[in-house]
Design a protein around this motif. Structure first.
Motif, mmCIF file in Angstrom:
data_model
loop_
_atom_site.group_PDB
_atom_site.id
_atom_site.type_symbol
_atom_site.label_atom_id
_atom_site.label_comp_id
_atom_site.label_asym_id
_atom_site.label_seq_id
_atom_site.Cartn_x
_atom_site.Cartn_y
_atom_site.Cartn_z
ATOM 1 N N VAL A 199 19.998 -1.999 -45.321
ATOM 2 C CA VAL A 199 20.001 -3.009 -44.246
ATOM 3 C C VAL A 199 20.654 -4.301 -44.749
ATOM 4 O O VAL A 199 21.436 -4.943 -44.033
ATOM 5 N N LEU A 200 20.345 -4.656 -45.988
ATOM 6 C CA LEU A 200 20.966 -5.860 -46.559
ATOM 7 C C LEU A 200 22.479 -5.703 -46.645
ATOM 8 O O LEU A 200 23.235 -6.645 -46.378
ATOM 9 N N LYS A 249 10.737 -14.230 -52.473
ATOM 10 C CA LYS A 249 9.890 -13.796 -51.350
ATOM 11 C C LYS A 249 9.502 -12.333 -51.515
ATOM 12 O O LYS A 249 8.368 -11.942 -51.255
ATOM 13 N N ASN A 250 10.466 -11.524 -51.937
ATOM 14 C CA ASN A 250 10.175 -10.101 -52.133
ATOM 15 C C ASN A 250 9.067 -9.903 -53.154
ATOM 16 O O ASN A 250 8.202 -9.044 -52.989
ATOM 17 N N THR A 297 25.539 -8.112 -47.318
ATOM 18 C CA THR A 297 25.390 -8.286 -48.767
ATOM 19 C C THR A 297 26.367 -7.352 -49.473
ATOM 20 O O THR A 297 26.413 -6.159 -49.167
ATOM 21 N N GLU A 335 15.834 -0.587 -47.128
ATOM 22 C CA GLU A 335 15.856 -2.060 -47.128
ATOM 23 C C GLU A 335 17.190 -2.564 -47.705
ATOM 24 O O GLU A 335 17.816 -3.478 -47.154
ATOM 25 N N MET A 382 28.321 -13.449 -50.819
ATOM 26 C CA MET A 382 27.092 -13.557 -50.022
ATOM 27 C C MET A 382 25.882 -13.714 -50.944
ATOM 28 O O MET A 382 25.614 -12.882 -51.797
ATOM 29 N N GLY A 383 25.206 -14.771 -50.825
ATOM 30 C CA GLY A 383 24.056 -14.989 -51.695
ATOM 31 C C GLY A 383 22.770 -14.509 -51.053
ATOM 32 O O GLY A 383 22.652 -14.454 -49.835
ATOM 33 N N THR A 384 21.805 -14.167 -51.900
ATOM 34 C CA THR A 384 20.527 -13.689 -51.373
ATOM 35 C C THR A 384 19.468 -14.780 -51.448
ATOM 36 O O THR A 384 18.321 -14.554 -51.085
ATOM 37 N N LEU A 408 15.438 -14.825 -51.392
ATOM 38 C CA LEU A 408 14.920 -13.497 -51.042
ATOM 39 C C LEU A 408 14.203 -12.811 -52.212
ATOM 40 O O LEU A 408 13.122 -12.236 -52.010
ATOM 41 N N ARG A 430 5.580 -11.535 -51.791
ATOM 42 C CA ARG A 430 4.971 -10.908 -50.610
ATOM 43 C C ARG A 430 4.706 -9.423 -50.805
ATOM 44 O O ARG A 430 4.259 -8.744 -49.881
ATOM 45 N N LYS A 431 5.001 -8.893 -51.976
ATOM 46 C CA LYS A 431 4.621 -7.518 -52.325
ATOM 47 C C LYS A 431 3.871 -7.581 -53.650
ATOM 48 O O LYS A 431 4.368 -7.126 -54.695
#
Lengths: 232, 400
Positions: B300-301, B9-10, B306, B297, B1-3, B6, B13-14
């Motif tokens: 949740v992934l 963006k992480n 993931t 977080e 499973m690739g991220t 992300l 956006r922070k």
């Protein structure tokens, strides 16, 4: 109607550092079957072990004893990579509380499982689920801009957009008003009936039982059937 | 499973969290890269000077010892106007064990005196010189002729061009390699040219201590000791035989400075290690805190599919991007702080300072980036490993 997810004699034991008994069972010897096209509701008081059971069914919490079968697959017999692939493709889990990735928009959150699987994600399908849950206008909103109820519905849309065989929803109506509670329960029931999914709803809300084919009750970690037949 | 995208963006956006991690790693890279460049430059300067001096012993006028620190003079390459009689050269040559004795005469000029740049004029005898001539030979296969100059690397006039000194036009025929000292702004000529320039200065009314009347005076004698003779013995003999002079052993001078430089290098290295250790601990805590803050977080992934490996990859990618940005920022800031101010650092330290070659600087920058990435990776991998030991269900329950 076929059996999709089956739990056999599931137990989860925890150890306490303090207290009279230094170990206790959060879930004890629970067996359960979820069938495609049916809604199963699990009710019980806080701390009765409902969430622990749901996490074990979701492949998120290794049981102390017992097995979980998804079809013919022993869920906890899989290695981490295969189990992760299974969670991504076949299980739609709606956890309790906040489950949004804060750095993604609502739509990006909903498409995330598909993207984790290396697919682009079906934007139109995602938007349809958002519309069905009344949050279609929030596509570009960041999680910080959403209310608790909107975040719940976003998590539900995310699970539905995965098109899983099984949906496991932990208090999906927890932050919702009556109107949205009815909307969510209707969507979950409809997806079971029309798409043939097996749906498990863990809830305090007695309203949920009205949508159930089977109702179970948990008390002190022990699972027992409450009734079979609902308003369907 | 690739991220997928992300991690980007992480980070984007922070911005607050990202900036904190980038600045932390930038500080780390700055300390390491800046420290390494300064130490390398000092070592390089000293090595170059040692090679350039070439002589075993330098004989200077006795008056000089009381006026200036000889070490500083030769290490910084800033010559002064001090002279001794030319007969001192004959006296030096009389001493048994002296293989070669080469004179040099120094004249300093202010910018306004002569030309577009302030220069140090050094007269040499090409017939016997063995300190500067080998360096000139690299670009000029004959002796310096009249009104010809070999110039230090920092004199802007190029080979084949003319440099006007006291209204006299001199042709630049060779350019010398960098030493990291004041010798880089010197111009070298033969003794006849030196006398011509001196007369030209007098015509312009510029008075030097050296005049055309005493123009045969010299400032220093560079001595090469014959094979089989002990340099210390020759130094003693020179001191006894040549009066009103001071002898300086270049090896002793270089060794003394090498030792003090080694001390400086040790201190800088220790400081760098301390900064690294501190930064590593801080990074470890920062990453542990960041991952603790993001436990839910990450759970949740995991819930969304993931794998442990995928999650570790996500964390390591974010860390690598932060480390890379921080490393580049640190190297950039250190470069801005060090390279434009080499002259200032050189004069403040009072030591030869020769910036390493571009290749060496790039290698140091690359190593700094690599180590910064490695430290970030170790710090975050540890935190990611601890996170992966916990069932996501347990984390989700804790944060519900």
């Amino acid at each position: 109607m076929s059996m999709v997810l089956r739990a056999e004699n599931l137990s989860k034991q925890y150890f306490r550092k303090t207290g009279q008994a230094n170990c206790f069972y959060a879930v004890k010897d629970a067996s359960l079957a979820l069938n495609s096209g049916e809604v199963t509701v699990l009710m019980g008081r806080s701390g009765s072990g409902k969430t622990t059971l749901l996490h074990m069914l979701s492949g998120l919490l290794t049981p102390t004893e017992g097995k979980v079968w998804l079809g013919e697959t022993d869920v906890y017999g899989l290695n981490d990579k295969a189990l992760s692939r299974l969670r991504n493709g076949k299980l739609g889990v709606i956890p309790q509380g906040r489950s949004a990735i804060d750095t993604l928009t609502a739509l990006e959150n909903i498409l995330l499982p598909a993207q984790l699987a290396g697919k682009g994600g079906d934007i139109e399908a995602a938007k349809r689920w958002m519309a069905a849950l009344g949050i279609e206008h929030l596509s570009d909103a960041m999680p910080a801009e959403l209310s608790g109820g909107e975040l719940r519905r976003m998590a539900i849309a995310r699970a539905l957009a995965q098109a899983p065989e099984v949906i496991l929803a932990d208090e999906p109506t927890g932050d919702l008003d009556d109107e949205n509670t009815e909307r969510v329960l209707t969507v979950l029931r409809d997806t079971a009936k029309s798409d043939g999914r097996a749906v498990l709803i863990v809830s305090h809300d007695s309203e949920a039982a009205r949508y159930a084919d089977h109702v179970y009750r948990m008390d002190g970690g022990e699972l027992s059937p409450a009734r079979t037949t609902g308003m369907n | 499973m690739g991220t997928g995208k992300l991690p980007i963006k992480n980070l984007l956006r922070k911005p607050g969290r990202t900036c904190a991690l980038v600045l932390l790693t930038a500080f780390l890279a700055l300390a390491v890269f800046g420290g390494s460049v300064v130490v390398r430059s000092l070592r390089g300067g000293l090595n170059s000077l040692e090679a350039r001096l070439g002589a075993d012993i330098i004989v200077v006028p006795g008056e000089m010892a009381s006026k200036v620190d000889l070490k500083e003079l030769f290490l910084q390459g800033t010559v002064g106007e001090y002279y001794m009689k030319a007969s001192a050269l004959d006296k030096v040559r009389e001493v048994e064990g002296v293989e070669i004795a080469a004179p040099q005469t120094y004249l300093t000029s202010l910018k306004a005196d002569c030309c577009a740049v302030k220069v140090q004029i050094i007269g040499i005898d090409p017939g016997v010189d063995f300190t500067v001539k080998p360096w000139i030979d690299r670009s000029l296969s004959r002796d310096l002729g009249d009104m010809e100059l070999a110039v230090g690397c920092k004199v802007s006039t190029g080979v084949g061009e003319n440099l006007r000194i006291y209204d006299r036009s001199c042709r630049v025929v060779a350019k010398l390699a960098e030493t990291g000292t004041g010798f880089d702004t010197a111009v070298y000529c033969n003794m006849d040219t030196m006398k011509t320039l001196l007369a030209a200065a007098e015509e312009k009314g510029i008075v030097h201590r050296l005049t055309s009347d005493n123009g045969d005076r010299i400032s220093a004698i560079y001595v090469k000791v014959a094979p089989g003779y002990d340099v210390s013995d020759i130094e003693v003999r020179l001191a006894a035989h040549v009066r009103k002079t001071k002898t300086v052993r270049t090896r002793t001078m270089i060794t003394d400075v090498s030792e003090s430089l080694a001390g400086i290098a040790r201190t800088v290295s220790l400081l760098a290690v301390a900064v690294w250790a501190l930064a590593f601990v801080v990074l470890l805590i920062a990453f542990a805190m960041m991952i603790a803050e993001r436990r839910r977080e990450f759970a949740v992934l995991r819930l969304l599919g993931t794998s442990r490996g995928g999650l570790t990859g996500l964390i390591l990618t974010e860390t690598a991007l932060c480390s890379l940005a921080g490393g580049l920022l640190g190297v950039g800031v250190a470069s801005l702080a060090v390279f434009p101010f080499t002259t200032l650092i050189e004069s403040r330290l009072g030591l030869p300072y020769l910036t390493p070659s571009t290749g060496t600087v790039l290698a140091l920058a690359g190593t700094t980036l690599l180590v910064t990435l490695l430290v970030g990776a170790i710090a975050s991998a540890f935190a990611a490993w601890r996170l992966s030991r916990v069932d996501p269900g347990t984390t989700l329950r804790e944060g519900a």
